[in-house]
Design a protein around this motif. Structure first.
Motif, mmCIF file in Angstrom:
data_model
loop_
_atom_site.group_PDB
_atom_site.id
_atom_site.type_symbol
_atom_site.label_atom_id
_atom_site.label_comp_id
_atom_site.label_asym_id
_atom_site.label_seq_id
_atom_site.Cartn_x
_atom_site.Cartn_y
_atom_site.Cartn_z
ATOM 1 N N GLU A 2 0.957 -1.275 0.011
ATOM 2 C CA GLU A 2 0.946 0.087 0.062
ATOM 3 C C GLU A 2 0.955 1.223 -0.205
ATOM 4 O O GLU A 2 1.551 1.143 0.222
ATOM 5 C CB GLU A 2 -1.313 -0.485 0.958
ATOM 6 C CG GLU A 2 -1.593 0.791 0.656
ATOM 7 C CD GLU A 2 -2.716 0.806 2.152
ATOM 8 O OE1 GLU A 2 -4.039 0.402 2.421
ATOM 9 O OE2 GLU A 2 -2.564 0.748 3.886
ATOM 10 N N ASP A 15 -9.941 12.147 -9.623
ATOM 11 C CA ASP A 15 -10.055 10.482 -10.593
ATOM 12 C C ASP A 15 -8.696 10.574 -10.310
ATOM 13 O O ASP A 15 -8.111 11.429 -10.622
ATOM 14 C CB ASP A 15 -10.766 10.454 -11.592
ATOM 15 C CG ASP A 15 -12.614 10.247 -11.553
ATOM 16 O OD1 ASP A 15 -12.993 10.363 -10.637
ATOM 17 O OD2 ASP A 15 -12.500 10.235 -12.887
ATOM 18 N N TYR A 27 -5.033 1.360 -13.061
ATOM 19 C CA TYR A 27 -5.686 1.441 -11.725
ATOM 20 C C TYR A 27 -6.332 2.578 -11.335
ATOM 21 O O TYR A 27 -6.304 2.942 -12.439
ATOM 22 C CB TYR A 27 -4.334 1.728 -10.572
ATOM 23 C CG TYR A 27 -5.066 1.436 -9.032
ATOM 24 C CD1 TYR A 27 -4.794 0.453 -8.237
ATOM 25 C CD2 TYR A 27 -5.376 3.155 -8.126
ATOM 26 C CE1 TYR A 27 -5.398 0.838 -6.789
ATOM 27 C CE2 TYR A 27 -5.794 2.805 -7.025
ATOM 28 C CZ TYR A 27 -5.940 2.203 -6.476
ATOM 29 O OH TYR A 27 -6.637 1.913 -5.615
ATOM 30 N N ILE A 28 -7.690 2.519 -11.174
ATOM 31 C CA ILE A 28 -8.477 4.146 -11.300
ATOM 32 C C ILE A 28 -9.380 4.320 -9.800
ATOM 33 O O ILE A 28 -9.574 2.809 -9.354
ATOM 34 C CB ILE A 28 -9.350 3.584 -12.261
ATOM 35 C CG1 ILE A 28 -8.736 3.352 -13.790
ATOM 36 C CG2 ILE A 28 -10.220 4.694 -11.879
ATOM 37 C CD1 ILE A 28 -9.994 3.279 -14.682
ATOM 38 N N GLN A 29 -9.159 5.141 -9.253
ATOM 39 C CA GLN A 29 -9.337 5.564 -7.952
ATOM 40 C C GLN A 29 -10.241 6.653 -8.715
ATOM 41 O O GLN A 29 -10.110 7.570 -8.307
ATOM 42 C CB GLN A 29 -9.091 5.308 -7.176
ATOM 43 C CG GLN A 29 -9.325 5.710 -5.532
ATOM 44 C CD GLN A 29 -8.861 5.194 -4.198
ATOM 45 O OE1 GLN A 29 -8.321 4.917 -4.775
ATOM 46 N NE2 GLN A 29 -9.809 5.152 -3.029
ATOM 47 N N LYS A 30 -11.396 6.826 -8.562
ATOM 48 C CA LYS A 30 -12.728 7.662 -8.597
ATOM 49 C C LYS A 30 -12.937 8.212 -7.621
ATOM 50 O O LYS A 30 -13.846 7.612 -6.366
ATOM 51 C CB LYS A 30 -14.060 7.213 -9.306
ATOM 52 C CG LYS A 30 -13.749 7.159 -11.417
ATOM 53 C CD LYS A 30 -14.829 6.929 -11.370
ATOM 54 C CE LYS A 30 -14.532 6.235 -13.242
ATOM 55 N NZ LYS A 30 -13.825 7.545 -14.012
ATOM 56 N N GLN A 31 -13.089 9.909 -7.681
ATOM 57 C CA GLN A 31 -13.977 10.888 -6.411
ATOM 58 C C GLN A 31 -13.476 10.963 -5.136
ATOM 59 O O GLN A 31 -13.493 10.625 -4.145
ATOM 60 C CB GLN A 31 -15.504 10.030 -6.860
ATOM 61 C CG GLN A 31 -16.410 10.266 -8.024
ATOM 62 C CD GLN A 31 -16.660 11.756 -8.273
ATOM 63 O OE1 GLN A 31 -16.655 12.311 -7.628
ATOM 64 N NE2 GLN A 31 -16.291 12.357 -9.617
ATOM 65 N N LEU A 32 -12.040 11.002 -5.097
ATOM 66 C CA LEU A 32 -11.157 11.010 -4.042
ATOM 67 C C LEU A 32 -11.686 12.636 -3.125
ATOM 68 O O LEU A 32 -12.128 13.568 -3.671
ATOM 69 C CB LEU A 32 -9.716 11.176 -4.673
ATOM 70 C CG LEU A 32 -9.209 9.855 -5.381
ATOM 71 C CD1 LEU A 32 -7.717 11.354 -5.569
ATOM 72 C CD2 LEU A 32 -9.156 8.753 -5.134
ATOM 73 N N VAL A 37 -4.507 9.757 0.273
ATOM 74 C CA VAL A 37 -5.324 8.523 -0.516
ATOM 75 C C VAL A 37 -4.317 7.387 -0.646
ATOM 76 O O VAL A 37 -3.476 7.279 -0.219
ATOM 77 C CB VAL A 37 -6.140 9.246 -1.696
ATOM 78 C CG1 VAL A 37 -4.714 8.770 -2.780
ATOM 79 C CG2 VAL A 37 -7.169 7.222 -2.300
ATOM 80 N N LEU A 39 -3.661 3.822 -1.424
ATOM 81 C CA LEU A 39 -3.385 2.615 -2.219
ATOM 82 C C LEU A 39 -3.590 1.695 -2.295
ATOM 83 O O LEU A 39 -1.921 1.453 -2.201
ATOM 84 C CB LEU A 39 -3.631 3.453 -4.049
ATOM 85 C CG LEU A 39 -3.034 5.158 -4.580
ATOM 86 C CD1 LEU A 39 -2.498 5.040 -5.799
ATOM 87 C CD2 LEU A 39 -4.998 5.602 -4.938
ATOM 88 N N ASN A 40 -4.297 0.369 -3.071
ATOM 89 C CA ASN A 40 -3.882 -0.542 -2.833
ATOM 90 C C ASN A 40 -2.873 -1.204 -4.108
ATOM 91 O O ASN A 40 -3.594 -1.639 -5.277
ATOM 92 C CB ASN A 40 -4.384 -1.564 -2.220
ATOM 93 C CG ASN A 40 -3.385 -3.255 -1.914
ATOM 94 O OD1 ASN A 40 -2.648 -3.484 -2.813
ATOM 95 N ND2 ASN A 40 -4.770 -4.251 -1.893
#
Length: 70
Positions: A2, A15, A27-32, A37, A39-40
């Motif tokens: 992580e 995003d 890798y996508i992470q939306k609406q931070l 943040v 991330l794994n």
């Protein structure tokens, strides 16, 4: 593993996208939200990546990252 990514100005509906050297989004992470943040990234292999912050489909910043595990 992580990792933590922080932004002094805070994430405001951004995003986060990680793109590999071949240009594929891996890798996508939306609406931070907030200032940090986690991330794994355990599924990512060693290599060169580009971390993009996007807001409303516009790239706000790009950072190059090299992942090397011992």
């Amino acid at each position: 593993g992580e990792i933590t990514i922080s932004n002094d100005q805070g994430f405001q509906s951004h995003d986060l996208i990680i793109v590999n050297a071949q240009g594929r989004e891996v890798y996508i992470q939306k609406q931070l939200a907030g200032h940090e943040v986690k991330l794994n990234i355990s599924t990512l292999v060693d290599g060169i990546y580009f971390v993009q912050l996007r807001e409303k489909n516009r790239i706000k910043s790009v950072t190059k990252a090299v992942l090397i595990r011992n």
